[in-house]
Design a protein around this motif. Structure first.
Motif, PDB file in Angstrom:
ATOM      1  N   ASP A 124       0.833  -1.206   0.000  1.00 39.02           N
ATOM      2  CA  ASP A 124       0.000   0.000   0.000  1.00 39.02           C
ATOM      3  C   ASP A 124       0.863   1.249   0.000  1.00 39.02           C
ATOM      4  O   ASP A 124       0.618   2.196  -0.759  1.00 39.02           O
ATOM      5  CB  ASP A 124      -0.925  -0.018   1.214  1.00 39.02           C
ATOM      6  N   LYS A 125       1.881   1.263   0.846  1.00 39.22           N
ATOM      7  CA  LYS A 125       2.750   2.444   0.941  1.00 39.22           C
ATOM      8  C   LYS A 125       3.595   2.603  -0.324  1.00 39.22           C
ATOM      9  O   LYS A 125       3.826   3.735  -0.794  1.00 39.22           O
ATOM     10  CB  LYS A 125       3.633   2.334   2.181  1.00 39.22           C
ATOM     11  N   LEU A 126       4.048   1.482  -0.891  1.00 42.74           N
ATOM     12  CA  LEU A 126       4.825   1.562  -2.119  1.00 42.74           C
ATOM     13  C   LEU A 126       3.968   2.120  -3.261  1.00 42.74           C
ATOM     14  O   LEU A 126       4.434   2.940  -4.063  1.00 42.74           O
ATOM     15  CB  LEU A 126       5.368   0.183  -2.491  1.00 42.74           C
ATOM     16  N   MET A 130       4.716   5.279  -5.675  1.00 43.05           N
ATOM     17  CA  MET A 130       4.813   5.125  -7.129  1.00 43.05           C
ATOM     18  C   MET A 130       3.832   6.043  -7.856  1.00 43.05           C
ATOM     19  O   MET A 130       4.151   6.591  -8.921  1.00 43.05           O
ATOM     20  CB  MET A 130       4.563   3.669  -7.526  1.00 43.05           C
ATOM     21  N   ARG A 131       2.637   6.252  -7.311  1.00 45.91           N
ATOM     22  CA  ARG A 131       1.670   7.086  -8.025  1.00 45.91           C
ATOM     23  C   ARG A 131       2.123   8.548  -8.060  1.00 45.91           C
ATOM     24  O   ARG A 131       1.833   9.268  -9.017  1.00 45.91           O
ATOM     25  CB  ARG A 131       0.283   6.934  -7.424  1.00 45.91           C
ATOM     26  N   ILE A 138       7.990  10.020 -13.800  1.00 42.99           N
ATOM     27  CA  ILE A 138       9.057   9.109 -13.400  1.00 42.99           C
ATOM     28  C   ILE A 138       8.373   7.767 -13.136  1.00 42.99           C
ATOM     29  O   ILE A 138       7.647   7.626 -12.153  1.00 42.99           O
ATOM     30  CB  ILE A 138       9.787   9.608 -12.140  1.00 42.99           C
ATOM     31  N   PHE A 139       8.586   6.786 -14.013  1.00 42.95           N
ATOM     32  CA  PHE A 139       7.837   5.535 -14.105  1.00 42.95           C
ATOM     33  C   PHE A 139       6.463   5.806 -14.726  1.00 42.95           C
ATOM     34  O   PHE A 139       6.051   6.966 -14.886  1.00 42.95           O
ATOM     35  CB  PHE A 139       7.655   4.859 -12.730  1.00 42.95           C
ATOM     36  N   ASP A 144      -3.937  -1.294 -13.684  1.00 39.09           N
ATOM     37  CA  ASP A 144      -4.199  -1.136 -12.254  1.00 39.09           C
ATOM     38  C   ASP A 144      -3.134  -1.875 -11.460  1.00 39.09           C
ATOM     39  O   ASP A 144      -2.953  -3.092 -11.618  1.00 39.09           O
ATOM     40  CB  ASP A 144      -5.585  -1.685 -11.899  1.00 39.09           C
ATOM     41  N   ASP A 145      -2.417  -1.123 -10.605  1.00 39.97           N
ATOM     42  CA  ASP A 145      -1.384  -1.686  -9.733  1.00 39.97           C
ATOM     43  C   ASP A 145      -0.292  -2.434 -10.505  1.00 39.97           C
ATOM     44  O   ASP A 145       0.318  -3.368  -9.983  1.00 39.97           O
ATOM     45  CB  ASP A 145      -2.004  -2.615  -8.684  1.00 39.97           C
TER      46      ASP A 145
END
Length: 685
Positions: A124-126, A130-131, A138-139, A144-145
C-alpha cells in the motif's frame, strides 16, 4: 528584465515559440532518421547521446523555458505550491532508488504486489510512492497496480545513476536541509567563506573537508562519490570531448587531474588515437580506476598511466600538453583553489594548456532567449549545482571572470571558453604576461603557447566562408589609386586559404607579386540574416569574437584581371593566403572601432592604424552582407586594411597584432614566414 508585453500576447508568443521549436526538433530527427523522443519508451534515444547544434539546443531550451513560464503565467499559486511540496518527490525518489526499483522493472512490467515483495516495502505504501512519481513522469502505470519504466525512469537503472541519486539525496540534501539556514544567518558564520562555515561542517560538527570526513566517518559516501561522478561524466563527458578540439592534437599527453574513474578522459582517447592519458586521483580511487579500465576498456588501457596524486601537493607530471580538471575547482574555497592551481602552474610549460571544466552559472539579465522567456531559458541546473557547492564546501561554481581573478596573480589567464548548447563549459587557460609594450613583442611571440593543436582550428571545420571587405580605409584607397565606394563591397575567400598559427609559411606562387594586408577579423557566433544597421544589440550579440588576419593578395594577378573586367577571386584564394591569429574573446576588444592594428616585415613597421578610420563600421558591414547572404556561426569577416600594404618575398618574416588602449592583445599576436611555393600554378602576363 520583465517583459512589457500584455499577458495575452505573452501567452501567444510562448505558444508560437513552442510550435517553432517543435518544428526544429522534427527536422533534426528527420535528418538523422530518428523518431521523436517517446516518453513511454525504455530505449535511450540517439539524440540524448549526440552533441546538439546551437539551433537544436536552443529549441529544446525554448520548450522547457516556455513551459515553465506558461505554468507561472496561468496559475502562480499552483506553481508555488508544487515547488514547496517538491520535497515529497525527492523523498519518494530516494526510496525507489535505494531499493533499485528501476532495475527490478527493467524493460518489462511488474505488479505492485511483486514489486513490494522484491523491495520489502508494504504494498500500500509503495503504491502511494509510485503514483506520485508516475504523475511526475518518473515511471508509468500501465494497468491497475502494474508499473513499468519509461524514458525517464530507465535512466535510474544503471549503477552510476543510482550512485548519483544516492549521493545527491542521501549525502548532500540532508546537509542543505539541516545546516543551510544556520550557515546563512548565524552572526559568526554568515559572512565567512571558510570551509568550517559550510552547512556540511555545521551539520557534521567537523572541521574536516567533505572528502576527508567521508573517508574517515562515512566510507560508503566516500566510495559512492567516484561512481556518482562517473554518471556526471556520462552526461558531460561527451559534450567535453566534442567541445574542445582534442581530435586536432598531433599527439602529446593529457593529465586528467582528480579524474575519478576516467569516464570523460576515455572519450578523449577515443577521439584521438595519438594522445596518451595520465589518470590522477587519490590512491584508492586510482586502484579502482585501473580495475575498471582493465575490465571495461582493455583496448585503451595501454595508453593510460594510473598516477596516485594529491592535487594539494606537487604535480608529479611535468610539461604535459593539457592538464584537465572536471568538476574539481568548484569543490574548494578560493584559498584552496589557488593552491591547486599553483601546483599545476609549476608543472606547466609555455606550451601547456590548463582546461577547467564544469557548469558556469548563466546570466539572468542577459542571454540568448527571446522575450518573454527569461534570458537563460529558465535553466536552473547551474544554480542548483552552485548551491550544492555552498552546502558541501562553502564554495561555488565559477565563471571565467572568477577564474581569472584567482589565476592572474599566478601568471595564468583564461583565453577561451568552449561549450556546446548547455551550461557545461571548458575554460581554456595558459600562461600570460601582465605587462607588455612593443619592445617585448618579439619575446612574447616566441613564448606564447604553441600547443600541438590549433585551438582556432575548430572554426575551420565549421566555417562556411571568409568574407573580405574591400576599400574600407580612405588612405588605403588612395595608395592603390582606387575609387572610394558609396556602399560596402566584398569578395569571398575559400576556407582552404586559412593558415593558422604555427602551421607553416605563406607560400608564394610562381610569377606572383604578393602583398600583405593586416585586418581585424570578425568571428560570427550566431546566424544573421537581413539585419538592420540600427540593430546594434542583435549585431554584437551575434559576434563571437575577433582575430587578426593578414589578407594576402596576388597584386599583379588582381590588377590584370581588373583591367580585363574579370573576377579576381583567384588573386585572394591561394592556399595559405589567409594567415589568422588565435581567437580573441570579444571582451578583450570592447570597442572594435578603437583598436590599433599593426604589421611588420623583417621587424620594419609597415602598417599601423586605428580601426576608427573604417569608412563603413561593423553594423553597416553586417547589414550589407546579411542582406545578400546569410551569415552563419563561425563565418569570418575581414573588415578591410589600412594604408601601408606592400610586397613580401621569399625569406621575409611578417609579424602582426592588435592593441587596445596601448596594450597588446596576446591572442592577436602572430608571426608568419614567407617562402616560395614549389610547383603548382605559375602566373604569366
Amino acid at each position: 528584465m520583465p517583459s512589457t508585453m500584455s499577458p495575452l500576447i505573452q501567452l501567444r508568443e510562448l505558444h508560437a515559440y513552442i510550435g517553432d521549436a517543435i518544428n526544429v526538433l522534427e527536422k533534426e530527427c528527420s535528418e538523422h532518421n530518428d523518431p521523436m523522443v517517446d516518453v513511454h519508451s525504455t530505449e535511450v534515444h540517439p539524440r540524448i547521446t549526440r552533441i546538439l547544434s546551437e539551433e537544436v539546443g536552443n529549441a529544446e531550451k525554448t520548450i522547457f523555458g516556455a513551459a515553465t513560464m506558461l505554468q507561472a503565467s496561468l496559475n502562480p499559486r499552483t506553481v508555488l505550491r508544487d515547488k514547496i511540496l517538491s520535497y515529497h518527490i525527492t523523498n519518494a525518489l530516494q526510496v525507489v532508488n535505494a531499493k533499485g526499483v528501476a532495475k527490478i522493472l527493467g524493460t518489462g512490467k511488474v505488479s505492485a504486489k511483486d514489486l513490494a515483495g522484491a523491495t520489502g516495502i508494504n504494498p500500500d505504501k509503495l503504491t502511494r510512492i509510485m503514483r506520485l512519481l508516475c504523475s511526475n513522469l518518473i515511471f508509468c502505470k500501465v494497468e491497475d497496480d502494474v508499473y513499468a519504466n519509461n524514458a525517464v525512469s530507465i535512466l535510474l537503472a544503471s549503477d552510476e545513476a543510482q550512485a548519483l541519486v544516492g549521493h545527491c539525496l542521501e549525502d548532500v540534501n540532508p546537509v542543505g536541509v539541516s545546516g543551510l539556514y544556520e550557515a546563512l544567518t548565524k552572526v559568526d558564520l554568515k559572512d565567512s567563506f571558510a570551509l568550517s562555515a559550510s552547512p556540511f561542517a555545521i551539520t557534521k560538527r567537523t572541521e574536516l573537508s567533505v572528502f576527508d570526513y567521508w573517508k574517515r566517518h562515512e566510507p560508503h559516501a566516500f566510495y559512492r562519490f567516484p561512481k556518482a561522478m562517473s554518471a556526471h561524466a556520462e552526461y558531460d563527458g561527451f559534450a567535453a570531448a566534442k567541445a574542445f578540439p582534442f581530435a586536432d592534437m598531433s599527439g602529446g599527453v593529457i593529465v586528467d587531474v582528480g579524474g575519478s574513474l576516467g569516464q570523460t578522459s576515455r572519450l578523449f582517447l577515443e577521439e584521438n588515437s595519438k594522445i596518451q592519458l595520465v589518470l590522477e586521483d587519490m590512491e584508492p580511487v586510482v586502484r579502482a580506476a585501473e580495475e575498471h579500465w582493465t575490465v571495461n576498456h582493455p583496448d585503451l588501457i595501454s595508453r593510460v598511466t594510473f598516477q596516485p596524486c594529491d592535487f594539494f601537493k606537487t604535480q608529479p607530471v611535468k610539461g604535459a600538453d593539457v592538464y584537465y580538471l572536471q568538476n574539481i575547482i568548484h569543490d574548494w574555497t578560493d584559498e584552496d583553489c589557488v593552491k591547486i592551481l599553483e601546483n599545476l602552474r609549476d608543472a606547466m610549460t609555455t606550451e601547456s594548456r590548463l582546461i577547467i571544466a564544469g557548469v558556469v552559472p548563466p546570466s539572468l539579465t542577459k542571454g540568448p532567449a527571446p522575450r518573454p522567456l527569461l534570458p537563460n531559458y529558465s535553466e536552473s541546473f547551474a544554480f542548483c549545482s552552485d548551491l550544492q557547492m555552498l552546502y558541501m564546501c562553502n564554495s561555488r561554481e565559477r565563471t571565467a571572470a572568477d577564474l581569472d581573478r584567482l589565476m592572474n596573480p599566478l601568471g595564468v589567464k583564461v583565453v577561451k571558453e568552449w561549450k556546446n548548447s548547455g551550461s557545461f563549459t571548458l575554460t581554456e587557460c595558459m600562461f600570460c604576461y601582465t605587462t607588455l609594450n612593443c619592445e617585448y613583442v618579439d619575446q612574447l611571440i616566441h613564448t606564447i603557447s604553441t600547443i600541438t593543436m590549433s585551438s582556432f582550428a575548430q572554426f575551420a571545420r565549421n566555417s562556411r566562408k571568409i568574407v573580405g571587405i574591400g576599400r574600407n580605409y580612405a588612405d588605403h584607397i588612395k595608395e592603390l589609386n582606387n575609387v572610394r565606394p558609396t556602399e560596402p563591397f566584398f569578395f569571398v575567400k575559400p576556407m582552404s586559404s586559412l593558415l593558422f598559427k604555427n602551421q607553416g609559411p605563406v607560400l608564394l606562387p610562381r610569377g606572383v607579386k604578393v602583398h600583405y594586408e593586416v585586418e581585424l577579423a570578425i568571428i560570427m557566433g550566431k546566424e544573421l540574416k537581413d539585419v538592420r544597421e540600427s540593430e546594434t544589440d542583435r549585431i554584437y550579440d551575434a559576434i563571437a569574437g575577433y582575430a587578426v588576419g593578414i589578407d594576402m593578395t596576388a597584386r599583379n594577378m588582381q590588377e590584370q584581371n581588373k583591367k580585363k573586367g574579370l573576377p579576381w577571386a583567384a588573386a585572394k584564394g591561394f592556399d595559405t593566403f589567409q594567415p589568422i591569429s588565435d581567437f580573441i574573446p570579444k571582451e578583450k576588444i570592447p570597442d572594435p572601432h578603437n583598436a590599433e592594428l599593426w604589421l611588420t616585415v623583417n621587424d620594419q613597421l609597415k602598417q599601423q592604424d586605428n580601426t576608427n578610420l573604417m569608412l563603413f563600421r561593423i553594423p553597416r558591414l553586417l547589414e550589407h552582407i546579411s542582406g545578400i547572404m546569410k551569415l552563419e556561426p563561425n563565418d569570418i569577416i575581414l573588415t578591410g586594411t589600412p594604408k601601408g600594404v606592400g610586397p613580401v618575398v621569399h625569406g621575409d618574416v611578417m609579424k602582426a597584432g592588435i592593441r587596445v588602449d596601448g596594450k597588446e592583445i596576446a591572442e592577436g599576436l602572430m608571426e608568419v614566414k614567407v617562402e616560395d611555393r614549389q610547383g603548382g600554378y605559375e602566373f604569366k602576363l
